[in-house]
Design a protein around this motif. Structure first.
Motif, PDB file in Angstrom:
ATOM      1  N   THR A 174      49.268 -32.206  73.838  1.00  0.00           N
ATOM      2  CA  THR A 174      48.237 -31.722  72.914  1.00  0.00           C
ATOM      3  C   THR A 174      48.599 -30.408  72.224  1.00  0.00           C
ATOM      4  OG1 THR A 174      47.095 -30.688  74.792  1.00  0.00           O
ATOM      5  CG2 THR A 174      46.354 -32.886  74.114  1.00  0.00           C
ATOM      6  N   SER A 213      54.785 -39.935  68.475  1.00  0.00           N
ATOM      7  CA  SER A 213      54.013 -39.161  67.498  1.00  0.00           C
ATOM      8  C   SER A 213      54.387 -37.687  67.512  1.00  0.00           C
ATOM      9  CB  SER A 213      52.507 -39.313  67.756  1.00  0.00           C
ATOM     10  OG  SER A 213      52.107 -38.613  68.918  1.00  0.00           O
ATOM     11  N   TRP A 227      48.462 -28.694  67.203  1.00  0.00           N
ATOM     12  CA  TRP A 227      47.644 -29.073  68.344  1.00  0.00           C
ATOM     13  C   TRP A 227      46.799 -30.290  67.990  1.00  0.00           C
ATOM     14  CZ3 TRP A 227      42.308 -29.180  67.879  1.00  0.00           C
ATOM     15  CH2 TRP A 227      41.798 -28.583  66.727  1.00  0.00           C
ATOM     16  N   ARG A 228      46.252 -30.931  69.005  1.00  0.00           N
ATOM     17  CA  ARG A 228      45.351 -32.046  68.770  1.00  0.00           C
ATOM     18  C   ARG A 228      44.380 -32.169  69.932  1.00  0.00           C
ATOM     19  NH1 ARG A 228      49.591 -37.171  69.420  1.00  0.00           N
ATOM     20  NH2 ARG A 228      50.284 -36.693  71.536  1.00  0.00           N
ATOM     21  N   ASP A 229      43.270 -32.784  69.651  1.00  0.00           N
ATOM     22  CA  ASP A 229      42.263 -33.046  70.668  1.00  0.00           C
ATOM     23  C   ASP A 229      42.421 -34.468  71.172  1.00  0.00           C
ATOM     24  OD1 ASP A 229      39.354 -33.903  71.578  1.00  0.00           O
ATOM     25  OD2 ASP A 229      39.424 -31.714  71.615  1.00  0.00           O
ATOM     26  N   LYS A 230      42.210 -34.676  72.442  1.00  0.00           N
ATOM     27  CA  LYS A 230      42.370 -36.008  73.016  1.00  0.00           C
ATOM     28  C   LYS A 230      41.368 -37.009  72.448  1.00  0.00           C
ATOM     29  CE  LYS A 230      44.319 -34.514  77.451  1.00  0.00           C
ATOM     30  NZ  LYS A 230      44.140 -34.524  78.924  1.00  0.00           N
ATOM     31  N   ASP A 232      40.508 -37.551  69.264  1.00  0.00           N
ATOM     32  CA  ASP A 232      40.960 -38.270  68.065  1.00  0.00           C
ATOM     33  C   ASP A 232      42.481 -38.321  67.932  1.00  0.00           C
ATOM     34  OD1 ASP A 232      41.691 -35.723  67.230  1.00  0.00           O
ATOM     35  OD2 ASP A 232      40.088 -35.549  65.762  1.00  0.00           O
ATOM     36  N   MET A 233      43.207 -37.496  68.711  1.00  0.00           N
ATOM     37  CA  MET A 233      44.670 -37.488  68.746  1.00  0.00           C
ATOM     38  C   MET A 233      45.284 -37.213  67.362  1.00  0.00           C
ATOM     39  SD  MET A 233      45.490 -37.827  71.904  1.00  0.00           S
ATOM     40  CE  MET A 233      47.196 -38.373  71.963  1.00  0.00           C
ATOM     41  N   LYS A 234      44.580 -36.482  66.527  1.00  0.00           N
ATOM     42  CA  LYS A 234      45.085 -36.140  65.201  1.00  0.00           C
ATOM     43  C   LYS A 234      45.695 -34.753  65.233  1.00  0.00           C
ATOM     44  CE  LYS A 234      43.683 -35.529  60.377  1.00  0.00           C
ATOM     45  NZ  LYS A 234      42.530 -35.550  59.415  1.00  0.00           N
ATOM     46  N   TRP A 235      46.951 -34.658  64.770  1.00  0.00           N
ATOM     47  CA  TRP A 235      47.630 -33.370  64.807  1.00  0.00           C
ATOM     48  C   TRP A 235      47.064 -32.416  63.751  1.00  0.00           C
ATOM     49  CZ3 TRP A 235      50.158 -31.937  68.831  1.00  0.00           C
ATOM     50  CH2 TRP A 235      50.919 -32.829  69.585  1.00  0.00           C
ATOM     51  N   ASN A 236      46.922 -31.137  64.171  1.00  0.00           N
ATOM     52  CA  ASN A 236      46.475 -30.059  63.293  1.00  0.00           C
ATOM     53  C   ASN A 236      47.460 -28.910  63.404  1.00  0.00           C
ATOM     54  OD1 ASN A 236      43.492 -31.074  62.792  1.00  0.00           O
ATOM     55  ND2 ASN A 236      43.811 -31.161  65.018  1.00  0.00           N
TER      56      ASN A 236
END
Length: 239
Positions: A174, A213, A227-230, A232-236
């Motif tokens: 993450t 990914s 980083w990403r949140d579990k 939605d698993m979208k990278w930021n």
């Protein structure tokens, strides 16, 4: 080569077997014996298992061989080794042993070498441990695919990554930071919260095999992260 052969023969004469530990490469660490064949009818391999240090891997192999000498029936073999966990054994398909155990095949000059794989219990079973009883298939064992596949990323193929055991047990990565040209940190969870004993250094190919990914991290500029949140698993991008 002669020096290596002399070392192998010396260890076999002095200790009954030699242990080769391979740590360099695009794929996870592995260790295998040469010389155990004459004592227990098999060579022994411990593939992956980054939970353990090299010293612990050697200890596990040595104790298992010692116990196998007492009890030849490996099928029902089950051994608890103090705080290191419980271990069983499984047969190894020759498609794997011929890729991983080059030193043993050179030493014996044989076409087939019966081999057993060390399997740790579920609490110590990291995702770098392959199922060696099956025929080698890189699509089914992507962590190990670079045993046969060419490296196909823009970064150097010998890059290692600082990560944590949660990631190696299969939890999503993450947080990612690129600190130098060939230096990344990739954690499951918050990096500052990772305890020192949870940290491991692994080939980048291992983590790409677990989760492709994270290949986006290879394009990060130095000093940048994502980083990403579990949920939605979208990278930021950081910031």
């Amino acid at each position: 080569m002669n020096n290596i052969l002399k070392e192998i023969e010396s260890n076999i004469n002095n200790y009954g077997h030699h242990i080769t530990i391979v740590t360099e490469g695009l794929y996870p660490r592995f260790a295998y014996t040469i010389g155990a064949l004459d004592k227990v009818n098999f060579e022994i391999i411990f593939a992956g298992g980054i939970f353990y240090s090299n010293k612990e891997v050697s200890k596990i192999i040595n104790i298992i061989i010692e116990k196998l000498e007492e009890k030849k029936n490996w099928v029902s073999f089950k051994l608890e080794i103090d705080i290191l966990g419980v271990f069983t054994l499984s047969e190894v398909d020759s498609s794997w042993s011929k890729l991983l155990m080059l030193g043993a095949y050179d030493f014996y000059n044989k076409n087939e070498i019966p081999t057993l794989q060390i399997i740790p219990d579920i609490n110590h079973y990291t995702f770098d441990i392959p199922k060696l009883k099956n025929n080698f298939n890189p699509s089914k064992e992507p962590v190990w695919k670079y045993l046969v596949d060419e490296w196909d990323y823009s970064v150097a193929k010998n890059v290692t990554v600082v990560t944590n055991l949660d990631a190696l047990f299969g939890q999503p990565i993450t947080e990612v930071m690129r600190w130098e040209e060939d230096e990344w940190e990739m954690f499951s969870g918050a990096g500052p919260d990772v305890e020192k004993e949870e940290i491991r250094i692994v080939p980048i190919g291992l983590l790409l095999g677990l989760d492709n990914s994270i290949s986006q991290a290879l394009k990060l500029d130095i000093g940048k992260g994502m980083w990403r949140d579990k949920s939605d698993m979208k990278w930021n991008k950081w910031g």
